[in-house]
Scaffold this motif. Structure first.
Motif, PDB file in Angstrom:
ATOM      1  N   ARG A  52      74.364  58.896-141.853  1.00  0.00           N
ATOM      2  CA  ARG A  52      74.022  58.118-143.046  1.00  0.00           C
ATOM      3  C   ARG A  52      75.275  57.482-143.642  1.00  0.00           C
ATOM      4  NH1 ARG A  52      70.327  61.994-146.810  1.00  0.00           N
ATOM      5  NH2 ARG A  52      68.434  62.082-145.553  1.00  0.00           N
ATOM      6  N   PHE A  88      63.637  56.683-149.703  1.00  0.00           N
ATOM      7  CA  PHE A  88      62.952  55.865-148.702  1.00  0.00           C
ATOM      8  C   PHE A  88      63.947  55.355-147.660  1.00  0.00           C
ATOM      9  CE2 PHE A  88      61.481  51.819-147.054  1.00  0.00           C
ATOM     10  CZ  PHE A  88      60.200  52.133-146.624  1.00  0.00           C
ATOM     11  N   ILE A  89      65.054  54.798-148.117  1.00  0.00           N
ATOM     12  CA  ILE A  89      66.047  54.256-147.184  1.00  0.00           C
ATOM     13  C   ILE A  89      66.665  55.366-146.344  1.00  0.00           C
ATOM     14  CG2 ILE A  89      68.298  53.122-147.023  1.00  0.00           C
ATOM     15  CD1 ILE A  89      67.380  51.393-149.422  1.00  0.00           C
ATOM     16  N   ASN A  90      67.032  56.475-146.967  1.00  0.00           N
ATOM     17  CA  ASN A  90      67.608  57.569-146.193  1.00  0.00           C
ATOM     18  C   ASN A  90      66.607  58.133-145.192  1.00  0.00           C
ATOM     19  OD1 ASN A  90      70.267  57.565-147.052  1.00  0.00           O
ATOM     20  ND2 ASN A  90      69.871  58.938-148.765  1.00  0.00           N
ATOM     21  N   GLY A  91      65.337  58.182-145.554  1.00  0.00           N
ATOM     22  CA  GLY A  91      64.310  58.621-144.612  1.00  0.00           C
ATOM     23  C   GLY A  91      64.220  57.691-143.414  1.00  0.00           C
ATOM     24  N   PHE A  92      64.308  56.395-143.675  1.00  0.00           N
ATOM     25  CA  PHE A  92      64.301  55.407-142.600  1.00  0.00           C
ATOM     26  C   PHE A  92      65.521  55.603-141.701  1.00  0.00           C
ATOM     27  CE2 PHE A  92      65.566  51.360-140.808  1.00  0.00           C
ATOM     28  CZ  PHE A  92      64.397  50.940-140.200  1.00  0.00           C
ATOM     29  N   LEU A  93      66.691  55.761-142.316  1.00  0.00           N
ATOM     30  CA  LEU A  93      67.908  55.968-141.541  1.00  0.00           C
ATOM     31  C   LEU A  93      67.795  57.218-140.675  1.00  0.00           C
ATOM     32  CD1 LEU A  93      70.681  55.136-144.168  1.00  0.00           C
ATOM     33  CD2 LEU A  93      69.892  53.701-142.274  1.00  0.00           C
ATOM     34  N   ASP A  94      67.268  58.285-141.248  1.00  0.00           N
ATOM     35  CA  ASP A  94      67.137  59.538-140.500  1.00  0.00           C
ATOM     36  C   ASP A  94      66.251  59.375-139.276  1.00  0.00           C
ATOM     37  OD1 ASP A  94      68.746  60.749-142.386  1.00  0.00           O
ATOM     38  OD2 ASP A  94      67.083  61.766-143.409  1.00  0.00           O
ATOM     39  N   ARG A  95      65.229  58.565-139.382  1.00  0.00           N
ATOM     40  CA  ARG A  95      64.317  58.373-138.244  1.00  0.00           C
ATOM     41  C   ARG A  95      64.910  57.440-137.188  1.00  0.00           C
ATOM     42  NH1 ARG A  95      60.930  58.588-142.420  1.00  0.00           N
ATOM     43  NH2 ARG A  95      60.651  56.372-142.684  1.00  0.00           N
ATOM     44  N   HIS A  96      65.839  56.573-137.589  1.00  0.00           N
ATOM     45  CA  HIS A  96      66.300  55.547-136.662  1.00  0.00           C
ATOM     46  C   HIS A  96      67.774  55.654-136.285  1.00  0.00           C
ATOM     47  CE1 HIS A  96      62.470  53.514-136.817  1.00  0.00           C
ATOM     48  NE2 HIS A  96      62.480  53.721-138.116  1.00  0.00           N
ATOM     49  N   THR A  99      68.810  56.444-132.393  1.00  0.00           N
ATOM     50  CA  THR A  99      67.596  56.372-131.590  1.00  0.00           C
ATOM     51  C   THR A  99      67.904  55.544-130.353  1.00  0.00           C
ATOM     52  OG1 THR A  99      66.236  56.439-133.578  1.00  0.00           O
ATOM     53  CG2 THR A  99      65.175  55.654-131.566  1.00  0.00           C
TER      54      THR A  99
END
Length: 107
Positions: A52, A88-96, A99
């Motif tokens: 992150r 929301f943004i950190n959740g997106f970063l964590d998923r992607h 990858t």
């Protein structure tokens, strides 16, 4: 730019000791505007996750104002709305983060 003592203290409180050198090295790479504010904002936004931190620093190079808005307490939205945006943004970063690219038929 050298990392300030206040930012070092924030890093020590946010990241495990084993990652301290990596965090400081990454922060040293940012030499844009509002350096100390940006350093502290990305450390807070990272939540102690190195991936992150890298992503927020990349964004700071493109648009430091955005990082400062998310990393500080803006007065133009409610605390809950701001917290939702950061999560929301950190959740997106964590998923992607990290990858692997999807394989194509050509591979």
């Amino acid at each position: 730019m050298a990392v300030s003592p206040a930012t070092r203290q924030l890093c020590n409180a946010t990241f495990p000791d084993a990652e301290a050198e990596s965090v400081l090295a990454l922060l040293d790479l940012y030499a844009g505007t509002e350096c100390e504010r940006v350093h502290q904002a990305v450390v807070r936004l990272s939540g102690g996750r190195l991936g992150r931190l890298r992503m927020w620093l990349d964004e700071a190079k493109r648009n430091p104002e955005t990082v400062l808005w998310f990393g500080e307490s803006p007065s133009d939205v409610s605390h809950d709305t701001h917290a939702f945006g950061v999560e929301f943004i950190n959740g997106f970063l964590d998923r992607h983060l990290d990858t692997p690219a999807e394989r194509t038929d050509d591979e």
